[in-house]
Design an enzyme around this catalytic site. Structure first.
Site, PDB file in Angstrom:
ATOM      1  N   SER A 139       8.770   4.359  16.666  1.00  0.00           N
ATOM      2  CA  SER A 139       7.541   4.027  17.148  1.00  0.00           C
ATOM      3  C   SER A 139       7.376   3.575  18.463  1.00  0.00           C
ATOM      4  CB  SER A 139       6.785   3.007  16.299  1.00  0.00           C
ATOM      5  OG  SER A 139       6.305   3.572  14.941  1.00  0.00           O
TER       6      SER A 139
ATOM      7  N   CYS B 202       4.422  -7.726   7.408  1.00  0.00           N
ATOM      8  CA  CYS B 202       5.522  -7.372   8.345  1.00  0.00           C
ATOM      9  C   CYS B 202       5.667  -8.315   9.478  1.00  0.00           C
ATOM     10  CB  CYS B 202       5.243  -5.869   9.054  1.00  0.00           C
ATOM     11  SG  CYS B 202       6.702  -5.371  10.445  1.00  0.00           S
TER      12      CYS B 202
ATOM     13  N   CYS C  54      -1.800   1.843   8.458  1.00  0.00           N
ATOM     14  CA  CYS C  54      -1.140   0.649   8.120  1.00  0.00           C
ATOM     15  C   CYS C  54      -1.902  -0.654   7.858  1.00  0.00           C
ATOM     16  CB  CYS C  54      -0.147   0.395   9.677  1.00  0.00           C
ATOM     17  SG  CYS C  54       1.341  -0.216   9.331  1.00  0.00           S
TER      18      CYS C  54
ATOM     19  N   SER D  86      10.435   5.568   9.605  1.00  0.00           N
ATOM     20  CA  SER D  86       9.733   4.945  10.911  1.00  0.00           C
ATOM     21  C   SER D  86      10.038   3.661  11.167  1.00  0.00           C
ATOM     22  CB  SER D  86       8.144   5.310  10.474  1.00  0.00           C
ATOM     23  OG  SER D  86       7.648   4.965  11.792  1.00  0.00           O
TER      24      SER D  86
ATOM     25  N   CYS E  90       3.134   8.341   1.521  1.00  0.00           N
ATOM     26  CA  CYS E  90       3.470   7.397   2.730  1.00  0.00           C
ATOM     27  C   CYS E  90       3.526   5.938   1.867  1.00  0.00           C
ATOM     28  CB  CYS E  90       2.388   7.117   3.612  1.00  0.00           C
ATOM     29  SG  CYS E  90       2.471   5.795   4.636  1.00  0.00           S
TER      30      CYS E  90
ATOM     31  N   CYS F 278      -2.052  -3.312  14.770  1.00  0.00           N
ATOM     32  CA  CYS F 278      -1.470  -2.963  13.595  1.00  0.00           C
ATOM     33  C   CYS F 278      -2.138  -4.049  12.344  1.00  0.00           C
ATOM     34  CB  CYS F 278       0.059  -2.713  13.318  1.00  0.00           C
ATOM     35  SG  CYS F 278       0.673  -2.729  11.608  1.00  0.00           S
TER      36      CYS F 278
ATOM     37  N   HIS G  48       5.217   4.029  21.386  1.00  0.00           N
ATOM     38  CA  HIS G  48       3.896   3.407  22.101  1.00  0.00           C
ATOM     39  C   HIS G  48       3.741   3.034  23.461  1.00  0.00           C
ATOM     40  CE1 HIS G  48       3.248   3.606  17.921  1.00  0.00           C
ATOM     41  NE2 HIS G  48       3.581   2.616  17.404  1.00  0.00           N
TER      42      HIS G  48
ATOM     43  N   GLU H 242       0.688  -1.402  -0.034  1.00  0.00           N
ATOM     44  CA  GLU H 242      -0.109  -0.023  -0.058  1.00  0.00           C
ATOM     45  C   GLU H 242       0.892   1.199  -0.064  1.00  0.00           C
ATOM     46  OE1 GLU H 242      -3.552  -1.767   2.931  1.00  0.00           O
ATOM     47  OE2 GLU H 242      -2.283  -0.158   3.436  1.00  0.00           O
TER      48      GLU H 242
ATOM     49  N   CYS I  49       2.920  -6.166  15.608  1.00  0.00           N
ATOM     50  CA  CYS I  49       2.174  -5.485  16.748  1.00  0.00           C
ATOM     51  C   CYS I  49       0.729  -5.677  16.843  1.00  0.00           C
ATOM     52  CB  CYS I  49       2.590  -3.928  16.446  1.00  0.00           C
ATOM     53  SG  CYS I  49       4.214  -3.607  16.109  1.00  0.00           S
TER      54      CYS I  49
ATOM     55  N   GLY J 157       5.353  -2.835   6.761  1.00  0.00           N
ATOM     56  CA  GLY J 157       6.430  -3.117   6.751  1.00  0.00           C
ATOM     57  C   GLY J 157       7.413  -2.387   7.699  1.00  0.00           C
ATOM     58  N   GLU J 158       8.360  -3.093   8.229  1.00  0.00           N
ATOM     59  CA  GLU J 158       9.517  -2.433   9.034  1.00  0.00           C
ATOM     60  C   GLU J 158      10.587  -2.089   8.266  1.00  0.00           C
ATOM     61  OE1 GLU J 158       9.958  -1.265  12.114  1.00  0.00           O
ATOM     62  OE2 GLU J 158      11.992  -0.785  11.150  1.00  0.00           O
TER      63      GLU J 158
HETATM   64  N1  SAH Z   1       6.921  -0.523  10.977  1.00  0.00           N
HETATM   65  C1  SAH Z   1       7.110   0.843  11.123  1.00  0.00           C
HETATM   66  C2  SAH Z   1       6.660   1.856   9.842  1.00  0.00           C
HETATM   67  C3  SAH Z   1       5.259   1.269   9.639  1.00  0.00           C
HETATM   68  S1  SAH Z   1       3.909   1.595  10.649  1.00  0.00           S
HETATM   69  C4  SAH Z   1       7.001   1.284  12.437  1.00  0.00           C
HETATM   70  O1  SAH Z   1       6.137   0.541  12.997  1.00  0.00           O
HETATM   71  O2  SAH Z   1       7.488   2.405  12.715  1.00  0.00           O
HETATM   72  C5  SAH Z   1       3.844   3.643  10.663  1.00  0.00           C
HETATM   73  C6  SAH Z   1       3.275   3.927  11.969  1.00  0.00           C
HETATM   74  O3  SAH Z   1       1.796   3.587  11.919  1.00  0.00           O
HETATM   75  C7  SAH Z   1       3.712   3.427  13.160  1.00  0.00           C
HETATM   76  O4  SAH Z   1       3.919   4.262  14.140  1.00  0.00           O
HETATM   77  C8  SAH Z   1       2.540   2.462  13.554  1.00  0.00           C
HETATM   78  O5  SAH Z   1       2.748   2.106  15.132  1.00  0.00           O
HETATM   79  C9  SAH Z   1       1.404   3.426  13.350  1.00  0.00           C
HETATM   80  N2  SAH Z   1      -0.022   2.166  12.995  1.00  0.00           N
HETATM   81  C10 SAH Z   1       0.002   1.077  12.848  1.00  0.00           C
HETATM   82  N3  SAH Z   1      -1.263   0.531  13.171  1.00  0.00           N
HETATM   83  C11 SAH Z   1      -2.176   1.737  13.585  1.00  0.00           C
HETATM   84  C12 SAH Z   1      -3.263   1.767  13.714  1.00  0.00           C
HETATM   85  N4  SAH Z   1      -4.173   0.721  13.683  1.00  0.00           N
HETATM   86  N5  SAH Z   1      -3.735   3.102  14.184  1.00  0.00           N
HETATM   87  C13 SAH Z   1      -2.779   3.972  14.265  1.00  0.00           C
HETATM   88  N6  SAH Z   1      -1.638   3.976  14.051  1.00  0.00           N
HETATM   89  C14 SAH Z   1      -0.984   2.696  13.375  1.00  0.00           C
HETATM   90 FE1  SF4 Z   2       5.121  -3.714  11.427  1.00  0.00          FE
HETATM   91 FE2  SF4 Z   2       5.021  -1.254  12.277  1.00  0.00          FE
HETATM   92 FE3  SF4 Z   2       2.735  -2.582  11.890  1.00  0.00          FE
HETATM   93 FE4  SF4 Z   2       4.409  -3.001  13.935  1.00  0.00          FE
HETATM   94  S1  SF4 Z   2       3.239  -1.112  13.538  1.00  0.00           S
HETATM   95  S2  SF4 Z   2       3.767  -4.612  12.738  1.00  0.00           S
HETATM   96  S3  SF4 Z   2       6.317  -2.793  13.157  1.00  0.00           S
HETATM   97  S4  SF4 Z   2       4.259  -2.187  10.347  1.00  0.00           S
END
Ligand code: SAH
Ligand code: SF4
Length: 383
Positions: free
Chosen positions: A238, A129, A357, A215, A122, A136, A240, A103, A133, A183-184
């Site tokens: 990130s 990934c 995400c 990120s 973005c 996500c 959290h 995406e 998390c 993805g990370e």
């Molecule tokens: N994997 C990397 C980058 C992609 S995620 C990372 O985790 O930083 C990008 C951002 O979107 C991260 O800060 C992640 O925590 C946030 N994110 C993921 N799922 C989300 C959700 N359901 N609501 C709000 N933010 C979210």
């Molecule tokens: Fe991966 Fe980032 Fe989603 Fe965590 S928030 S599962 S690191 S994409």
């Protein structure tokens, strides 16, 4: 980068974003074409008005046909795009040559007062990934595969090209590229770093490193590589959660690199580059929005060049969690500000198209992009 003179016997032909000037020149030489055409082709592939080789009308027609036979214009085979916010936000699910889906999201911000119009794109760094998390959608779907540098760059090119033409004259710089899609990025660091160098390349999009943000969930060794290899790129962590017990649950990679190590890596980056590091904090009601977590966050964020960015949770389908209500966010902000920590609340742009995400991807899983397009509500399907 692939050598364009060695076309693969099986699999798709190389994309124009996978070849460089020398290999393109070699391919041209084999056809008796002058070497200067290599730069001309590359420039054409990065024009805002070119959707395919056929649009490069400054090239001879026979050469355009030969290019179309030998190369793909993009590593992206197909895209499903939906728009929201009156066209100010658009999200794409891209299908790659092997059927993997990723995406990217386009967000435009209108000019306000003295501030010029801004654009943020973005992009994804992996299909899926492995960090997992629990809040996500990408994490829930699991890991597909690493993206190649060209597959990363082509997401930006998707929005640069017709009908979006989102970057306009990239050298003017009112835009940002953020690795906040699927993805990370630092679990695919070599390819992400190469993609950043390709985005920087003046023969391509010429996007300045300061307009790019990586990120990460906290891959400490690769954060240290960024200090050396990408010191001008912005770093977002990130976080959290402020304690290991909670972060072990919310960002499972914390079991490998705990809070103190991740924050220490952020501090090294800030100290060595002089750049402010953003601490991302998704607000989950009753989970990480407590006064105890806010207090812990103040301790982690104070005394160095950091900045906290609060993101209201965008709940995934079937999620046991909801986002912190506005009053709770206000209280959390007040506690951080009282502790002297700079804090912003991210706008929830694109919520109506599930921009967080991996969520649109999850919704379309198992459906052909063609069918999804046909089913899209009138007025939202833009390309
Ligand atoms: N994997 C990397 C980058 C992609 S995620 C990372 O985790 O930083 C990008 C951002 O979107 C991260 O800060 C992640 O925590 C946030 N994110 C993921 N799922 C989300 C959700 N359901 N609501 C709000 N933010 C979210
Ligand atoms: Fe991966 Fe980032 Fe989603 Fe965590 S928030 S599962 S690191 S994409």
């Amino acid at each position: 980068m692939a050598d364009a003179t060695e076309l693969p016997v099986v699999g798709p032909s190389p994309a124009i974003s996978e070849v460089d000037v020398p290999s393109l020149a070699a391919w041209l030489a084999a056809r008796g074409e002058p070497a200067y055409r290599a730069r001309q082709i590359l420039a054409g592939a990065h024009r805002t008005d070119a959707a395919g080789f056929a649009d490069l009308t400054d090239l001879p027609a026979a050469l355009r046909d030969a290019l179309a036979d030998a190369f793909r214009f993009s590593t992206i085979a197909d895209s499903h795009v939906i728009g929201a916010d009156g066209g100010m936000t658009a999200k794409a699910v891209h299908e790659l040559a092997d059927g993997q889906r990723i995406e990217s999201v386009l967000m435009r911000y209108p000019a306000r007062g003295a501030a010029a119009e801004r654009t943020t794109i973005c992009i994804s760094s992996q299909a899926g990934c492995a960090v997992n998390c629990p809040f996500c959608a990408t994490g829930q779907a699991g890991f597909g595969r690493q993206l190649t540098p060209a597959e990363i760059v082509d997401q930006v090119l998707h929005w640069h090209r017709p009908p979006w033409r989102a970057l306009g004259d990239a050298s003017r710089g009112h835009y940002n590229i953020v690795f906040m899609g699927m993805g990370e990025p630092l679990n695919n660091a070599d390819r992400v770093f190469e993609a950043v160098h390709m985005l920087n390349d003046p023969d391509r999009l010429g996007i300045g490193a300061r307009h790019i943000t990586v990120s990460t969930s906290g891959v400490v060794p690769a954060m240290d590589r960024m200090v050396e290899e990408l010191p001008q790129v912005n770093l977002a962590i990130s976080l959290h959660a402020a304690t290991d017990s909670l972060r072990d649950e919310l960002v499972p990679i914390n079991r490998k690199w705990p809070v103190a190590e991740v924050v220490a890596a952020g501090r090294r980056f800030a100290a060595r580059t002089g750049r402010r590091v953003s601490l991302e904090y998704v607000m989950i009601h009753g989970v990480n929005d407590t006064p105890e977590q806010a207090g812990g966050l103040v301790e982690l964020a104070e005394g160095w060049r950091s900045h906290v960015n609060l993101i209201p949770l965008n709940p995934t389908p079937g999620s046991r969690w909801s986002g912190t209500p506005p009053e709770g966010i206000r209280r959390f902000v007040a506690q951080l500000e009282a502790g002297g920590v700079p804090v912003t609340v991210r706008d929830t742009r694109g919520r109506e198209i599930d921009a967080a995400c991996g969520q649109l991807h999850a919704q379309l899983a198992g459906r052909a992009l063609r069918d999804a397009r046909a089913g899209a509500a009138a007025g939202t399907a833009r390309a």
